[in-house]
Design a protein around this motif. Sequence first.
Motif, short mmCIF file in Angstrom:
data_model
loop_
_atom_site.label_atom_id
_atom_site.label_comp_id
_atom_site.label_asym_id
_atom_site.label_seq_id
_atom_site.Cartn_x
_atom_site.Cartn_y
_atom_site.Cartn_z
N UNK A 108 8.10 29.50 4.79
CA UNK A 108 8.83 28.26 4.50
C UNK A 108 8.11 27.12 5.21
N UNK A 109 7.67 26.13 4.43
CA UNK A 109 6.92 25.00 4.99
C UNK A 109 7.77 23.74 4.85
N UNK A 110 7.98 23.03 5.96
CA UNK A 110 8.81 21.83 6.00
C UNK A 110 7.98 20.65 6.52
N UNK A 111 8.01 19.54 5.77
CA UNK A 111 7.28 18.33 6.16
C UNK A 111 8.19 17.13 5.90
N UNK A 166 0.83 -1.21 0.00
CA UNK A 166 0.00 0.00 0.00
C UNK A 166 0.86 1.25 0.00
N UNK A 167 1.96 1.22 0.72
CA UNK A 167 2.84 2.40 0.76
C UNK A 167 3.38 2.69 -0.64
N UNK A 168 3.79 1.66 -1.36
CA UNK A 168 4.32 1.85 -2.71
C UNK A 168 3.23 2.35 -3.67
N UNK A 169 1.99 1.93 -3.44
CA UNK A 169 0.89 2.39 -4.28
C UNK A 169 0.59 3.86 -4.03
N UNK A 170 0.66 4.28 -2.78
CA UNK A 170 0.20 5.61 -2.39
C UNK A 170 1.29 6.66 -2.38
N UNK A 171 2.53 6.28 -2.55
CA UNK A 171 3.61 7.24 -2.41
C UNK A 171 4.51 7.31 -3.64
N UNK A 172 5.03 8.52 -3.91
CA UNK A 172 4.68 9.78 -3.26
C UNK A 172 3.27 10.21 -3.64
N UNK A 173 2.69 11.11 -2.87
CA UNK A 173 1.36 11.62 -3.16
C UNK A 173 1.41 13.15 -3.28
N UNK A 174 0.51 13.65 -4.10
CA UNK A 174 0.51 15.09 -4.40
C UNK A 174 -0.02 15.87 -3.20
N UNK A 175 0.62 16.97 -2.87
CA UNK A 175 0.25 17.75 -1.68
C UNK A 175 -0.51 19.02 -2.04
N UNK A 176 -1.33 19.45 -1.10
CA UNK A 176 -2.01 20.73 -1.16
C UNK A 176 -1.06 21.77 -0.57
N UNK A 177 -0.67 22.77 -1.38
CA UNK A 177 0.35 23.72 -0.95
C UNK A 177 -0.17 24.73 0.07
N UNK A 211 -1.56 26.24 6.12
CA UNK A 211 -0.71 25.20 5.52
C UNK A 211 -1.12 23.83 6.06
N UNK A 212 -1.67 22.96 5.21
CA UNK A 212 -2.12 21.65 5.67
C UNK A 212 -0.99 20.62 5.71
N UNK A 213 -1.27 19.54 6.41
CA UNK A 213 -0.34 18.40 6.46
C UNK A 213 -1.02 17.21 5.80
N UNK A 214 -0.31 16.44 4.97
CA UNK A 214 -0.94 15.32 4.27
C UNK A 214 -1.44 14.25 5.25
N UNK A 215 -2.57 13.66 4.93
CA UNK A 215 -3.04 12.51 5.68
C UNK A 215 -2.19 11.30 5.32
N UNK A 271 2.34 19.09 15.18
CA UNK A 271 3.60 18.46 15.57
C UNK A 271 4.39 17.82 14.46
N UNK A 272 3.76 17.57 13.30
CA UNK A 272 4.40 16.78 12.26
C UNK A 272 5.03 17.61 11.15
N UNK A 273 4.93 18.91 11.24
CA UNK A 273 5.54 19.77 10.24
C UNK A 273 5.87 21.12 10.84
N UNK A 274 6.69 21.89 10.16
CA UNK A 274 7.10 23.19 10.68
C UNK A 274 7.00 24.25 9.62
N UNK A 275 6.89 25.51 10.05
CA UNK A 275 6.86 26.63 9.12
C UNK A 275 7.40 27.86 9.83
#
Length: 707
Positions: free
Chosen positions: A237-240, A112-123, A198-202, A221-225
């Motif tokens: 600057x958005x970091x994930x 499933x990880x290989x099917x779903x990744x990478x995935x397109x993000x909402x900027x 700035x959203x974080x991917x599910x 907690x899972x990303x920084x800006x």
Amino acid sequence: MFFTTILLLASPALSRIHRQSIISKYNVVRTDLITNETTPLQVGNGNFAFNVDNTGMQTFLPFNTLSSWGWHNDSLPTNGERIQDYTGIPKLTHGRNVSYDIPDPSLPEASQWLTANPNRINLARIGLVYKGEYVSAEQISESRQELDLWNGTITSRFVIAGEPVEVVTQGDLESDSVVVWVKSELLRVGELGVQIDLPFPVVHSTEFKFEVFVGSYGVSGDHGSFLVGVGDTAGIHHLMGGTEYWVNLRWETASPITVGRVDDATHRYVLVPGENATEMAFTASFSPDRRDADSPATVQRRSRAAWNQYWGEGGFVDVTGSSDPAAGELQRRIILSQYHVRVNSAAGGQSPQESGLMNNGWYGKFHMEMVVWHNAHWVTWGRAEIFNDIFPGVYEALLPSSLERARLMGWDGARWPKMTDVVSGINSPGGINGLLLWQQPHPMYLASLAYLASPTRETLERWDRVLTATADYMASYAWGNESSGYYDLGPPTYGVTENTPPDETLNLAYEIAYWRYGLDVAREWKTKLNQPIPAQWTTVAENLAPPPQVDGLYTVYEGLNSSWWNDTSLTKDPRSLIMLQGVLPDTPAVDPEIALKTAEKVWDVWTDDKIRGWGRPVLAINAARVGRPDKAVYHLTAFDYWKFDDAGFAERGGDGGTPPPFMPGNAGLLYAVAYMAAGWNGSTGDAPGFPVEDGWVVKHEGLLKAP
């Protein structure tokens, strides 16, 4: 207001159709507030799109800001499974085990990880806030929104708390930017502002195969800006994890804006104008790195000029003089499709996902078998420069992984993936993904289109490496059957319609014919380049098994008998047989008389209620090709069955399961219309696909004949 109107028609003396008046007739106007089941309007450039609700921003509905370059990997499986342990599933293939890209039941999370990744993000989400909170639909009244197609501008007017608000939204064809201009008395009193969130991917389980609203908000907690700013610019600057990008902001020096973080626990930033200002305008430019955005006025002028040029150049079709009452709606679909493909489907070096840059279907990945339907129209509509930005670049990016895939499976050349991205080149594991076949000859069809637009040695050399690797694989994959003396394709395999038993599916009719066409093109390519033709290409091409027949008609694959016409699992979608004559150019593998008789039978059994996706364009092309323009037009104007919404987006229909839009529907319509108006190789007369005796008047310019 920070914009002026520029009207530009490239080479107007060459245009005999008054394009602007026709285009402007089909501006999209909305007066009702949309819902989460409505397609948003968009601005963008093919690499980037900003999707908006009735406010001209992402205010009461969190629509997406998507790009061709913004991708993210989910965290790795936590159950101990390792991605590198996945090697596919072995299937017996002509006496040997071959590993195919199918989910491994012993490694479900890795698969499933290989099917779903990478995935397109909402900027980002950019929306209006009133007294610190996003404006809700209930707070809005007197809404009117218009997409001005000629200028690529969305103007939204509405009332909040008794005060009028006007928002003008524009994209930029030269950069991944959006300009937003807001005017309201509520700005002056400090009650209205703009928020960037700035959203974080599910984590992309099968539950999130399709996302209308991409990402999750309020995750801290899972990303920084962080924010930096100097003078009339700022950058967020958005970091994930391994993904980072910038939201680069700029405003006019004379109309300052203050940018501040809402609070330390979130990734929300608010923009407010200077004291007593009733207007604010800013550019938000998205990029993987920090850069200076252009000023709002610069982008606004440039955007209008670029959209005027887009509409003034390339091909055009005008059916408004027709007496058929369906002509107006067909014209609307033609015009709006031209806007939507420019916004969603013109990314450099890659093809769009099925839902373009509006939302995420299939984790945001594109499908290699659909690249012809997404992109062939660029050439026949006289827009080869866009086509050449995509091809052969997408194949060149995927060539190393495709060569390695074929090598590991025991074949020569390059085996192209089915569902993929250009970042990883992975063929996403899937029961169909690993076995689909008809994407393999696509480079030959696309190269032929490129040569049609520019028959030069440069074109031949540019495509040679890709075509050579493709033909090497096709010749290697075909299996020499000593009993029949033919070369077979499969099993195991899936065909165009993905509805046959893969372990029994031998010599699919369309794939056999397409294989012959592809190898013939590859051989002709080498001849034009004065290069030697590999002997195996010729041996396989001229000794392929013939497309199977039953009772004088083509059948989907070898081994069926006449009873297959009563098998609803097959007749619910027999489009592969229609494709033998029309989409597929003339090839020695196909007998035109048998193909015509087969098409007539398909017309009887493939009824309106069963046709979905890109079925209508392929039926229209086939009908035009065999001399039935009445049926061709019928399929393009079966509006009760083939739905386009008020914004002109095609719907997939049926049980596709993907959220709208369905971009191959829009692009397929354009390809079919050009095919019917300009004709195809071997056609005669003007507009051979339209029944002029039924009142159709077709004016066209700048189109090229299809192969």
